[in-house]
Design a protein around this motif. Structure first.
Motif, short mmCIF file in Angstrom:
data_model
loop_
_atom_site.label_atom_id
_atom_site.label_comp_id
_atom_site.label_asym_id
_atom_site.label_seq_id
_atom_site.Cartn_x
_atom_site.Cartn_y
_atom_site.Cartn_z
N THR A 34 49.27 18.15 -93.43
CA THR A 34 48.23 19.15 -93.19
C THR A 34 47.73 19.75 -94.50
O THR A 34 46.52 19.98 -94.66
N THR A 35 48.62 19.99 -95.44
CA THR A 35 48.23 20.52 -96.75
C THR A 35 47.31 19.55 -97.48
O THR A 35 46.33 19.96 -98.10
N ILE A 36 47.62 18.26 -97.38
CA ILE A 36 46.75 17.24 -98.00
C ILE A 36 45.38 17.28 -97.35
O ILE A 36 44.35 17.23 -98.05
N VAL A 38 43.87 19.82 -95.81
CA VAL A 38 43.18 21.05 -96.20
C VAL A 38 42.71 20.97 -97.64
O VAL A 38 41.58 21.35 -97.97
N ALA A 39 43.57 20.47 -98.54
CA ALA A 39 43.20 20.36 -99.95
C ALA A 39 42.00 19.42 -100.12
O ALA A 39 41.08 19.72 -100.89
N LEU A 40 42.00 18.29 -99.42
CA LEU A 40 40.86 17.37 -99.51
C LEU A 40 39.60 18.00 -98.93
O LEU A 40 38.50 17.77 -99.42
N GLY A 41 39.76 18.82 -97.88
CA GLY A 41 38.61 19.50 -97.30
C GLY A 41 38.03 20.56 -98.21
O GLY A 41 36.82 20.81 -98.20
N ILE A 42 38.86 21.18 -99.03
CA ILE A 42 38.38 22.20 -99.96
C ILE A 42 37.79 21.56 -101.21
O ILE A 42 36.70 21.90 -101.65
N VAL A 43 38.52 20.60 -101.79
CA VAL A 43 38.10 19.99 -103.06
C VAL A 43 36.95 19.02 -102.85
O VAL A 43 36.01 18.99 -103.65
N LYS A 44 37.01 18.21 -101.81
CA LYS A 44 36.00 17.19 -101.51
C LYS A 44 35.66 16.34 -102.74
O LYS A 44 34.58 16.47 -103.32
N PRO A 45 36.57 15.46 -103.15
CA PRO A 45 36.30 14.62 -104.33
C PRO A 45 35.03 13.80 -104.15
O PRO A 45 34.74 13.30 -103.06
N LYS A 46 34.28 13.67 -105.23
CA LYS A 46 32.97 13.02 -105.18
C LYS A 46 33.08 11.56 -104.74
O LYS A 46 32.25 11.08 -103.98
#
Length: 127
Positions: A34-36, A38-46
């Protein structure tokens, strides 16, 4: 006649001494996944938001896959699917997987049609 539940996860890679330890181990695993997410949802790598696979962004595919992993482990450990017989496990696990794949196909097909309608104007089919 009661039987003991298996006290291991990840096909026996992690073994626990009690059910309480096993619950905490699975909870920690689900928290990490879940942390992964959420982190991907916040950072959204290009490279994940601009890359596409089968008409959908790579980031969306990662969210779908991680959500399925979480659902699998919740059913496998907390609903004691691991302790059931193999045919019942297959029916319970494979049926939703096929239905989810079918749903993803339908959603992508319909979304592509709607996208074409918005970008190219009204589309009619000649029958």
């Amino acid at each position: 006649m009661a039987h003991e539940h298996k006290l291991e996860i990840f096909r026996g890679l992690l073994k626990f001494k009690s059910n309480t330890q096993k619950i905490w181990g699975v909870l920690i695993f689900l928290t990490i996944v879940t942390t992964i997410e959420v982190a991907l949802g916040i950072v959204k790598p290009k490279f994940l938001t601009h890359g596409y696979f089968l008409g959908m962004k790579l980031l969306n595919w990662i969210f779908i896959i991680l959500t399925l992993v979480k659902a699998y482990y919740i059913a496998w450990d907390f609903m004691h699917l691991r302790d059931e017989k193999t045919p019942l496990r297959r029916v319970i696990v494979w049926t939703p997987i096929f239905l989810i794949c079918y749903l993803i196909f339908i959603l992508l097909f319909e979304a592509d049609y709607i996208y074409n309608v918005y970008t190219e104007g009204f589309i009619t089919w000649d029958f």
